[in-house]
Design a protein around this motif. Structure first.
Motif, PDB file in Angstrom:
ATOM      1  N   UNK A 173       9.889  22.264 -11.784  1.00  0.00           N
ATOM      2  CA  UNK A 173      11.631  23.417 -12.047  1.00  0.00           C
ATOM      3  C   UNK A 173      11.227  23.721 -10.836  1.00  0.00           C
ATOM      4  N   UNK A 174      10.408  23.348  -9.383  1.00  0.00           N
ATOM      5  CA  UNK A 174      12.102  22.590  -8.224  1.00  0.00           C
ATOM      6  C   UNK A 174      12.540  21.955  -7.784  1.00  0.00           C
ATOM      7  N   UNK A 175      12.324  20.370  -8.777  1.00  0.00           N
ATOM      8  CA  UNK A 175      13.894  19.613  -8.593  1.00  0.00           C
ATOM      9  C   UNK A 175      15.072  19.884  -9.559  1.00  0.00           C
ATOM     10  N   UNK A 176      14.947  21.037 -10.341  1.00  0.00           N
ATOM     11  CA  UNK A 176      15.844  21.000 -11.001  1.00  0.00           C
ATOM     12  C   UNK A 176      16.241  22.740 -10.067  1.00  0.00           C
ATOM     13  N   UNK A 177      15.369  23.785  -9.370  1.00  0.00           N
ATOM     14  CA  UNK A 177      16.782  23.901  -8.385  1.00  0.00           C
ATOM     15  C   UNK A 177      17.233  23.640  -7.197  1.00  0.00           C
ATOM     16  N   UNK A 178      16.620  22.105  -6.959  1.00  0.00           N
ATOM     17  CA  UNK A 178      17.355  21.729  -5.834  1.00  0.00           C
ATOM     18  C   UNK A 178      18.390  20.424  -6.109  1.00  0.00           C
ATOM     19  N   UNK A 179      18.359  20.653  -8.143  1.00  0.00           N
ATOM     20  CA  UNK A 179      19.564  19.414  -8.512  1.00  0.00           C
ATOM     21  C   UNK A 179      19.077  17.935  -8.185  1.00  0.00           C
ATOM     22  N   UNK A 180      18.006  18.011  -7.937  1.00  0.00           N
ATOM     23  CA  UNK A 180      17.406  16.444  -8.313  1.00  0.00           C
ATOM     24  C   UNK A 180      17.125  15.946  -9.384  1.00  0.00           C
ATOM     25  N   UNK A 182      12.601   9.836   0.216  1.00  0.00           N
ATOM     26  CA  UNK A 182      12.727  11.026   1.001  1.00  0.00           C
ATOM     27  C   UNK A 182      12.534  11.765  -0.152  1.00  0.00           C
ATOM     28  N   UNK A 183      12.884  11.865  -2.057  1.00  0.00           N
ATOM     29  CA  UNK A 183      12.522  12.620  -2.150  1.00  0.00           C
ATOM     30  C   UNK A 183      11.661  12.325  -3.688  1.00  0.00           C
ATOM     31  N   UNK A 184      11.035  10.919  -3.438  1.00  0.00           N
ATOM     32  CA  UNK A 184       9.888  10.606  -3.658  1.00  0.00           C
ATOM     33  C   UNK A 184       8.435  11.740  -3.247  1.00  0.00           C
ATOM     34  N   UNK A 185       8.882  11.307  -1.608  1.00  0.00           N
ATOM     35  CA  UNK A 185       7.393  11.716  -1.039  1.00  0.00           C
ATOM     36  C   UNK A 185       8.269  13.048  -0.954  1.00  0.00           C
ATOM     37  N   UNK A 186       8.425  13.655  -0.887  1.00  0.00           N
ATOM     38  CA  UNK A 186       8.774  15.471  -1.386  1.00  0.00           C
ATOM     39  C   UNK A 186       8.165  15.485  -3.024  1.00  0.00           C
ATOM     40  N   UNK A 187       8.609  14.938  -3.815  1.00  0.00           N
ATOM     41  CA  UNK A 187       7.608  15.235  -5.317  1.00  0.00           C
ATOM     42  C   UNK A 187       5.845  14.974  -5.294  1.00  0.00           C
TER      43      UNK A 187
END
Length: 524
Positions: free
Chosen positions: A215-222, A195-200
Motif C-alpha cells: 500500500x505504501x509503494x502504491x501511495x508513492x507511485x513506485x 534506493x527504493x529496494x533498500x527502502x522497501x
C-alpha cells in the motif's frame, strides 16, 4: 472360354509435404522446397505401377520450425487428411514433418485413424510395412535423445555459471541493470532503483507485514522493474502486489548471492541490501508465515495489532503508548501520521482500550444473536466464493503462460542452437517456468484450502456459541491470536462512530474445529 480379367491397382493419392526452417533462399527460382518436392514426385512416379499419384495441392511451409505444429501448410494437410482426401503422405526426410517426438506421435495417430501411410524418400521406408514403422520409431527416438542431450548441456552450463556466482540470465530485477558489453552478461547496480529496494526492505522491518508495504509503494507511485527485450518489447513497470514484494524480500540477489535450486552461492555482483538486514527480513518473514514461527511478544496488550486499518490511507494502524506521570495511555495511530505528520493523514488516533472492547463486544453479540450469525455466514460464504473465482482466473492464466513457455522451450531446443542469445533465452524460459509453476502450486493450494475451510451454520454456532467463557480463560497473547484467527480487517468510521469488521472464514472454521473435542468430552 473366358478371358482373364486384369484389375487395375487401387489409386493411392499422395500428398507431398515440404518444409524449410528459414526463409533464406526461398526467393530463388528453384529453392529447397522445390528440390524436396521434385525428389518426392520422382519417388511417387517410380511407384505408379502400384497406383501412386501425386496430388497437385502444394503443402509448403517456408520459414517455419519443425519444433511445433503451428504451420499453415501442416494445418491444411491435417485437415485434408481428416476429410479423407489423402491416402499417403510423402516427405523428403522425417525431420521435414516434425522435429518433436510428441508432435510426430500426434501426427502418426491422425494418420493411423484415417488409414493414411507415411513415406520418407531419402530414408527408404514407409509405414505400410512393419519394418518401416520400426525404423521410424528408432529414428525418432534418437532425434529426441539428441535434443534432450542438448537441453541437458544447456542446463549444466547454467548450473555451472551460477555455482561460480555468475548471472545466467532471467528477468531483470529492480535495483540492477544487465551489462552486456562483455562476453558474459553481468548485473550492475542501478543507484536510483537501489534506493527504493533498500527502502522497501526497511519498510517491511518497520511495518512487520507485506500488505502495508504494498500500500505504501502504491501511495508513492513506485513500480517494479521496467525493461525492454532484445526484440524491442516493453516489459514490467507494473504496480507492486504482495507476491512481487515477497519475491523481492526473499531474493538472495539483493544480498550479493546467486540462487541455484535450493542453494545459494556468492555472486560476482555487488549487494544492495546489507547481510544483517536481509537475514533479519528472512526471520521476520518466517515468523509471519502461517503455522510457523513463534508469536511476537505483546508487551502492552495490543489485541488489534495488524487488524485495525486507517480508512484514509488504507494502512494498518500502529499501537503506541503515551505516559502521563505514572499512568499509561494506549492508542492506535495511522502510520502515515506517525511518519509524515497529521497534515498528511488527519485521521485521529483511536483509544486502544475502547476499540478493543468494542470489537470483543461485537464478537460476543454474534454468539448470542441468531440472525447476526446467519448474516455473518452469508457474507463469509459470498466472500469465499469471490476469492475462489479469483483463484480460478489466476489458475487459468498461469496454465496458459506455462503452455506458451513450454512451447517456446521445445521450439528453441529443437533448433540445436548453442549461441549466447539462445542460451540466455533458454535460461530465462527455465526461470519463467519455475516461477509460474511455483505460483500455480500456491494458487491451487490456496484454492484447495479455501474449499476445505468452507463452513456452514453449524460452524458459526460452534465457534461463537461459548465465546464468553472461552475468552475469559485466555491469556493476552492467546486473545490476540484468537482475534487474528477470526478477523481479517477492522475499520472505524469517525463520522458515525461505527466499526466495520471483516471476518476470516478460515478462522471461523478452525475455531469451530477446536471446539469439537471439548463438546465430545463434555457429552462423553
Amino acid at each position: 472360354m473366358t478371358k482373364a480379367s486384369h484389375s487395375k491397382p487401387k489409386k493411392i493419392r499422395c500428398a507431398i509435404y515440404t518444409r524449410k526452417s528459414h526463409e533464406e533462399g526461398l526467393d530463388q527460382e528453384f529453392n529447397s522446397l522445390d528440390s524436396q518436392r521434385d525428389a518426392a514426385e520422382n519417388y511417387i512416379a517410380s511407384q505408379s505401377a502400384e497406383g501412386w499419384v501425386a496430388l497437385p495441392t502444394r503443402y509448403d511451409d517456408g520459414g517455419f520450425s519443425g519444433g511445433n505444429l503451428e504451420r499453415p501448410a501442416m494445418k491444411r494437410l491435417l485437415a485434408d487428411i481428416e476429410a479423407g482426401e489423402v491416402d499417403c503422405v510423402v516427405v523428403y526426410k522425417v525431420d521435414r514433418l516434425s522435429r518433436s517426438l510428441l508432435d510426430f506421435a500426434r501426427i502418426m495417430g491422425t494418420l493411423d485413424e484415417q488409414n493414411v501411410s507415411f513415406v520418407s524418400v531419402t530414408q527408404h521406408f514407409n509405414t505400410t510395412h512393419s519394418m518401416g514403422r520400426l525404423t521410424l520409431n528408432i529414428l525418432l527416438s534418437f532425434a529426441q535423445f539428441e535434443r534432450e542431450i542438448i537441453g541437458e548441456r544447456i542446463r549444466d552450463k547454467i548450473a555451472g555459471q551460477r555455482r561460480r556466482g555468475k548471472w545466467a540470465g532471467g528477468v531483470p530485477v529492480l535495483g540492477y541493470d544487465v551489462d552486456r558489453s562483455e562476453r558474459s552478461p553481468k548485473l550492475v547496480i542501478n543507484d536510483d532503483e537501489a534506493v527504493r529496494v533498500r527502502r522497501i526492505f526497511a519498510m517491511y522491518l518497520e511495518m512487520g507485514s507485506i500488505l502495508p508495504v504494498v500500500q505504501e509503494c502504491e501511495r508513492r507511485g513506485w513500480l517494479n522493474k521496467a525493461w525492454v527485450t532484445r526484440g524491442g518489447k516493453s516489459k514490467g513497470g507494473r504496480p507492486f502486489d504482495k507476491s512481487a514484494i515477497h519475491a523481492m524480500l526473499t531474493n538472495p540477489l539483493y544480498a550479493g548471492r546467486i540462487r541455484h535450486k535450493d542453494q545459494t552461492f556468492k555472486g560476482e555482483h555487488a549487494a544492495i541490501v546489507d547481510k544483517v538486514v536481509f537475514e533479519e527480513t528472512q526471520r521476520l518473514l518466517k515468523s509471519n508465515s502461517r503455522g510457523r514461527g513463534n508469536a511476537v511478544s505483546n508487551k502492552h496488550d495490543a489485541l488489534l495489532r495488524g487488524l485495525l486499518f486507517c480508512p484514509k490511507c488504507r494502512l494498518a494502524m500502529v499501537h503506541n503508548i503515551a505516559r502521563r506521570k505514572t499512568k499509561l495511555y494506549r492508542y492506535y495511530t495511522c502510520q502515515t501520521a506517525i511518519k509524515r505528520g497529521y497534515k498528511k493523514c488527519p485521521f485521529p488516533s483511536l483509544p486502544a482500550g475502547e476499540m478493543e472492547n468494542a470489537v470483543v463486544e461485537h464478537i460476543r453479540r454474534i454468539g448470542s444473536d441468531t440472525e447476526l450469525r446467519r448474516e455473518v455466514l452469508t457474507q463469509s460464504q459470498t466472500q469465499a466464493a469471490g476469492e475462489l473465482e479469483d483463484l480460478g482466473g489466476q489458475d487459468r492464466l498461469l496454465t496458459k503462460q506455462l503452455s506458451q513457455y513450454h512451447a517456446e522451450l521445445e521450439q528453441l531446443s529443437a533448433k540445436s542452437d548453442a549461441s549466447s542469445k539462445a542460451t540466455d533465452r533458454l535460461a530465462l524460459l527455465h526461470e519463467q517456468i519455475a516461477s509460474a509453476e511455483r505460483s500455480l502450486a500456491t494458487v491451487r493450494a490456496d484454492a484447495e484450502a479455501l474449499q476445505d475451510r468452507e463452513f456452514k451454520e453449524h460452524d458459526i454456532n460452534a465457534a461463537f456459541g461459548d465465546f464468553d467463557n472461552v475468552w475469559k480463560a485466555l491469556t493476552v497473547n492467546e486473545k490476540s491470536q484468537v482475534l487474528k484467527l477470526l478477523i481479517e480487517r477492522i475499520e472505524f468510521d469517525v463520522d458515525d462512530s461505527s466499526i466495520a469488521i471483516t471476518l476470516h472464514p478460515s478462522g471461523i472454521k478452525s475455531l469451530s474445529a477446536a471446539h469439537e473435542p471439548e463438546k465430545q468430552e463434555a457429552t462423553a
